[in-house]
Write a protein that holds these residues in place. Structure first.
Motif, PDB file in Angstrom:
ATOM      1  N   PHE A  64      35.747  31.091  44.159  1.00 14.14           N
ATOM      2  CA  PHE A  64      36.592  32.008  43.388  1.00 14.14           C
ATOM      3  C   PHE A  64      36.578  33.408  43.999  1.00 14.14           C
ATOM      4  O   PHE A  64      37.631  34.054  44.112  1.00 14.14           O
ATOM      5  N   LEU A  65      35.409  33.882  44.379  1.00 12.52           N
ATOM      6  CA  LEU A  65      35.307  35.228  44.946  1.00 12.52           C
ATOM      7  C   LEU A  65      36.210  35.398  46.169  1.00 12.52           C
ATOM      8  O   LEU A  65      36.749  36.485  46.400  1.00 12.52           O
ATOM      9  N   ALA A  66      36.397  34.346  46.927  1.00 13.10           N
ATOM     10  CA  ALA A  66      37.254  34.409  48.118  1.00 13.10           C
ATOM     11  C   ALA A  66      38.697  34.750  47.760  1.00 13.10           C
ATOM     12  O   ALA A  66      39.461  35.194  48.624  1.00 13.10           O
ATOM     13  N   LYS A  71      41.180  43.244  44.051  1.00 16.21           N
ATOM     14  CA  LYS A  71      40.652  43.375  42.689  1.00 16.21           C
ATOM     15  C   LYS A  71      39.369  44.205  42.685  1.00 16.21           C
ATOM     16  O   LYS A  71      38.673  44.294  43.685  1.00 16.21           O
ATOM     17  N   THR A  72      39.070  44.789  41.542  1.00  9.47           N
ATOM     18  CA  THR A  72      37.754  45.387  41.315  1.00  9.47           C
ATOM     19  C   THR A  72      36.892  44.307  40.684  1.00  9.47           C
ATOM     20  O   THR A  72      37.279  43.721  39.661  1.00  9.47           O
ATOM     21  N   VAL A  73      35.755  44.024  41.300  1.00  9.87           N
ATOM     22  CA  VAL A  73      34.915  42.901  40.879  1.00  9.87           C
ATOM     23  C   VAL A  73      33.535  43.403  40.476  1.00  9.87           C
ATOM     24  O   VAL A  73      32.832  44.040  41.264  1.00  9.87           O
ATOM     25  N   PHE A  74      33.172  43.116  39.234  1.00 10.38           N
ATOM     26  CA  PHE A  74      31.831  43.372  38.722  1.00 10.38           C
ATOM     27  C   PHE A  74      31.122  42.029  38.632  1.00 10.38           C
ATOM     28  O   PHE A  74      31.651  41.082  38.047  1.00 10.38           O
ATOM     29  N   ASP A 102      39.029  43.664  51.181  1.00  5.62           N
ATOM     30  CA  ASP A 102      39.819  44.602  50.384  1.00  5.62           C
ATOM     31  C   ASP A 102      39.578  44.487  48.873  1.00  5.62           C
ATOM     32  O   ASP A 102      40.289  45.086  48.082  1.00  5.62           O
ATOM     33  N   ALA A 103      38.553  43.761  48.479  1.00  5.65           N
ATOM     34  CA  ALA A 103      38.124  43.770  47.071  1.00  5.65           C
ATOM     35  C   ALA A 103      37.183  44.947  46.887  1.00  5.65           C
ATOM     36  O   ALA A 103      36.458  45.328  47.807  1.00  5.65           O
ATOM     37  N   LYS A 104      37.193  45.515  45.713  1.00  6.81           N
ATOM     38  CA  LYS A 104      36.308  46.651  45.428  1.00  6.81           C
ATOM     39  C   LYS A 104      35.121  46.148  44.613  1.00  6.81           C
ATOM     40  O   LYS A 104      35.287  45.644  43.500  1.00  6.81           O
ATOM     41  N   ALA A 105      33.924  46.267  45.184  1.00 10.61           N
ATOM     42  CA  ALA A 105      32.704  45.865  44.474  1.00 10.61           C
ATOM     43  C   ALA A 105      32.364  46.928  43.456  1.00 10.61           C
ATOM     44  O   ALA A 105      32.238  48.107  43.786  1.00 10.61           O
TER      45      ALA A 105
END
Length: 167
Positions: A64-66, A71-74, A102-105
């Motif tokens: 899923f993370l791939a 997105k901003t991911v917490f 390009d995802a924001k942790a």
């Protein structure tokens, strides 16, 4: 801000954290809550929960993370071992590396979680073969300590964390 809560939970521990997070965040902004699904990607912010598998997230969460580009991911999760924030931080760092460039942790939350009884039986069998093995004794002590987690304090902390994330 619209958000989704996505989680994989083998023994129910991470599901409890997901529920605590959902209970604390504004329901009118919730897009999706459940197992990894493309439906969750309609939200700008993703809370992604996992159970710890060999020091990282489980395979369903990794897949899923791939898909979380842009997105901003917490991250949130549970681990059977884990009386140390340093250990949790190492796990979170490993999982964060699975995000697309390009995802924001957005940070993470972890707590200890109870393990299946079969794990205790395996530890007990190991200790019976080597009764003086301190490592095996530690495994059993950790297993017994983990039975109380996630507890009310863990769930409240997860909710507090999630509120600060959307702050």
């Amino acid at each position: 801000m619209r958000y989704s809560i996505v989680y994989s939970s083998r023994t129910g521990n991470t599901r409890q954290l997901a529920q605590a997070i959902q209970d604390r965040l504004p329901n009118e902004q919730l897009v999706y809550c459940g197992a990894p699904s493309g439906e969750a990607l309609a939200a700008e912010v993703l809370f992604v929960g996992f159970w710890t598998d060999k020091g990282s997230c489980d395979p369903d969460t990794e897949a899923f993370l791939a898909q979380t580009a842009g997105k901003t991911v917490f991250l949130f999760g549970t681990a059977g071992f884990g009386q140390s924030q340093d250990y949790f931080d190492q796990i979170l760092a490993r999982v964060q590396q699975k995000l697309p460039a390009d995802a924001k942790a957005g940070g993470g939350f972890m707590c200890q979680g109870r393990m299946p009884q079969a794990v205790r039986q395996r530890y007990q069998a190991m200790l019976e073969k080597e009764p003086d093995n301190q490592r095996y004794q530690l495994f059993l002590a950790n297993f017994d300590q983990a039975l109380a987690h996630p507890g009310p304090e863990d769930l409240a902390a997860a909710g507090d964390w999630a509120e600060r994330c959307l702050g």
